[in-house]
Design a protein around this motif. Structure first.
Motif, PDB file in Angstrom:
ATOM      1  N   TYR A  81       0.840  -1.191   0.000  1.00  0.00           N
ATOM      2  CA  TYR A  81       0.000   0.000   0.000  1.00  0.00           C
ATOM      3  C   TYR A  81       0.884   1.254   0.000  1.00  0.00           C
ATOM      4  N   LEU A  82       0.348   2.308  -0.546  1.00  0.00           N
ATOM      5  CA  LEU A  82       0.963   3.624  -0.433  1.00  0.00           C
ATOM      6  C   LEU A  82      -0.117   4.572   0.081  1.00  0.00           C
ATOM      7  N   GLN A  83      -0.001   4.921   1.350  1.00  0.00           N
ATOM      8  CA  GLN A  83      -0.915   5.884   1.953  1.00  0.00           C
ATOM      9  C   GLN A  83      -0.375   7.283   1.701  1.00  0.00           C
ATOM     10  N   MET A  84      -1.169   8.092   1.054  1.00  0.00           N
ATOM     11  CA  MET A  84      -0.741   9.434   0.677  1.00  0.00           C
ATOM     12  C   MET A  84      -1.586  10.462   1.412  1.00  0.00           C
ATOM     13  N   ASN A  85      -0.952  11.222   2.288  1.00  0.00           N
ATOM     14  CA  ASN A  85      -1.622  12.263   3.054  1.00  0.00           C
ATOM     15  C   ASN A  85      -1.122  13.637   2.633  1.00  0.00           C
ATOM     16  N   SER A  86      -1.862  14.639   3.005  1.00  0.00           N
ATOM     17  CA  SER A  86      -1.491  16.027   2.673  1.00  0.00           C
ATOM     18  C   SER A  86      -1.134  16.155   1.196  1.00  0.00           C
ATOM     19  N   LEU A  87      -1.985  15.607   0.360  1.00  0.00           N
ATOM     20  CA  LEU A  87      -1.715  15.616  -1.081  1.00  0.00           C
ATOM     21  C   LEU A  87      -1.662  17.043  -1.622  1.00  0.00           C
ATOM     22  N   GLN A  88      -0.776  17.236  -2.584  1.00  0.00           N
ATOM     23  CA  GLN A  88      -0.599  18.525  -3.236  1.00  0.00           C
ATOM     24  C   GLN A  88      -0.762  18.359  -4.743  1.00  0.00           C
ATOM     25  N   PRO A  89      -1.095  19.424  -5.448  1.00  0.00           N
ATOM     26  CA  PRO A  89      -1.248  19.313  -6.910  1.00  0.00           C
ATOM     27  C   PRO A  89      -0.022  18.714  -7.588  1.00  0.00           C
TER      28      PRO A  89
END
Length: 125
Positions: A81-89
């Motif tokens: 899995y790749l948990q991605m938080n605080s995503l940005q453009p």
């Protein structure tokens, strides 16, 4: 080794997404899996990798995602899995998972012999 990635989508900046990669086939020879991404008009780049042996697990991240993304593995499900938080453009890209069975560094895509089909992650501002 066959890889199937899923879980991408559209998210607003600041949000979170989790992408998954299921491995099948001769998975016993895999000792590292990684995530790479390719933004439009850009070369594919390393994002994160998880390396394991009988006693240890190691994770590595690109500087651009360190502290925001987390890579993990469910051994029983042959899934990473790749948990991605605080995503940005600037995280907008097609995300690819890859598996490594031979030697070489974790951040060079040429060392990964098996690749998934990619899943699109789009982050709007």
């Amino acid at each position: 080794v066959q890889l199937q990635a899923s879980g991408g989508g559209l998210m607003q900046a600041g949000g979170s997404l989790r992408v998954s990669c299921v491995a099948s086939g001769r998975t016993s020879s895999v000792y590292r899996m990684g995530w790479f991404r390719q933004a439009p008009g850009m070369e594919r780049e390393f994002v994160a990798a998880i390396t394991w042996n009988w006693s240890d697990i190691r994770t590595d991240y690109a500087d651009s995602v360190k502290g925001r993304f987390t890579i993990s593995r469910d051994k029983a499900k042959n899934t990473v899995y790749l948990q991605m938080n605080s995503l940005q453009p600037e995280d907008t890209a097609v995300y690819y998972c890859a598996a490594q069975t031979s030697g070489g560094s974790y951040f060079r895509e040429r060392n990964f012999g098996s690749w998934g089909q990619g899943t699109q992650v789009t982050v709007s501002s």
